[in-house]
Design an enzyme around this catalytic site. Structure first.
Site, PDB file in Angstrom:
ATOM      1  CG  ASN A   8      -1.825   1.204   1.273  1.00  0.00           C
ATOM      2  OD1 ASN A   8      -1.649   2.181   0.552  1.00  0.00           O
ATOM      3  ND2 ASN A   8      -2.823   1.139   2.132  1.00  0.00           N
ATOM      4  NE  ARG A  10      -3.991   5.149   0.616  1.00  0.00           N
ATOM      5  CZ  ARG A  10      -5.265   5.048   0.923  1.00  0.00           C
ATOM      6  NH1 ARG A  10      -6.010   6.109   0.986  1.00  0.00           N
ATOM      7  NH2 ARG A  10      -5.800   3.891   1.180  1.00  0.00           N
ATOM      8  CB  CYS A  11       1.273   1.669   4.406  1.00  0.00           C
ATOM      9  SG  CYS A  11       1.976   0.833   5.830  1.00  0.00           S
ATOM     10  CB  SER A  12       5.347   5.084   6.806  1.00  0.00           C
ATOM     11  OG  SER A  12       4.864   4.541   8.018  1.00  0.00           O
ATOM     12  NE  ARG A  15       5.857   6.233   1.996  1.00  0.00           N
ATOM     13  CZ  ARG A  15       4.909   6.611   2.849  1.00  0.00           C
ATOM     14  NH1 ARG A  15       3.642   6.333   2.598  1.00  0.00           N
ATOM     15  NH2 ARG A  15       5.209   7.274   3.945  1.00  0.00           N
TER      16      ARG A  15
END
Length: 117
Positions: A8, A10-12, A15
């Site tokens: 995802n 948007r997920c740190s 990433r």
């Protein structure tokens, strides 16, 4: 076997795991699981490879978790996997599969445990 990350952007944590893979020269297959949810067979295989049970992959703060009554301890892995398939936002991330195993990489450094040699 190739390296795969259910990701995802948007997920740190997601990433971060992807960045670690790339820093180690690995370009994984990236599956945006919210757009392309894993089927129940794939989720079952991932849970089995992790050896943790399906509950370990559930995001308990999602609205669907409460709405579907997923806190019920009598629900088995089959029911939890069906719920995650129907509501992919319930799947915790990132999940990374390499030839050395499968991990939920929270924190992202967990991916180091399964980096290919």
């Amino acid at each position: 076997m190739a390296v795969t990350i259910w990701h995802n952007p948007r997920c740190s944590n997601s990433r971060g795991a992807l960045q670690i893979l790339r820093e180690h020269g690995i370009e994984p297959t990236v599956i945006a699981y919210l757009d392309t949810p894993p089927d129940e067979a794939t989720l079952t295989a991932l849970v089995a490879a992790m050896g943790t049970g399906a509950r370990a992959l559930l995001r308990t703060k999602e609205d669907a978790y409460a709405a579907l009554g997923l806190a019920d301890p009598t629900l088995d892995d089959t029911a939890l996997i069906a719920a995650m398939h129907a509501h992919p936002s319930l799947i915790n991330r990132p999940i990374v599969r390499t030839p050395r195993g499968v991990r939920l990489c929270r924190p992202p450094e967990m991916v180091l445990e399964i980096l290919p040699a």
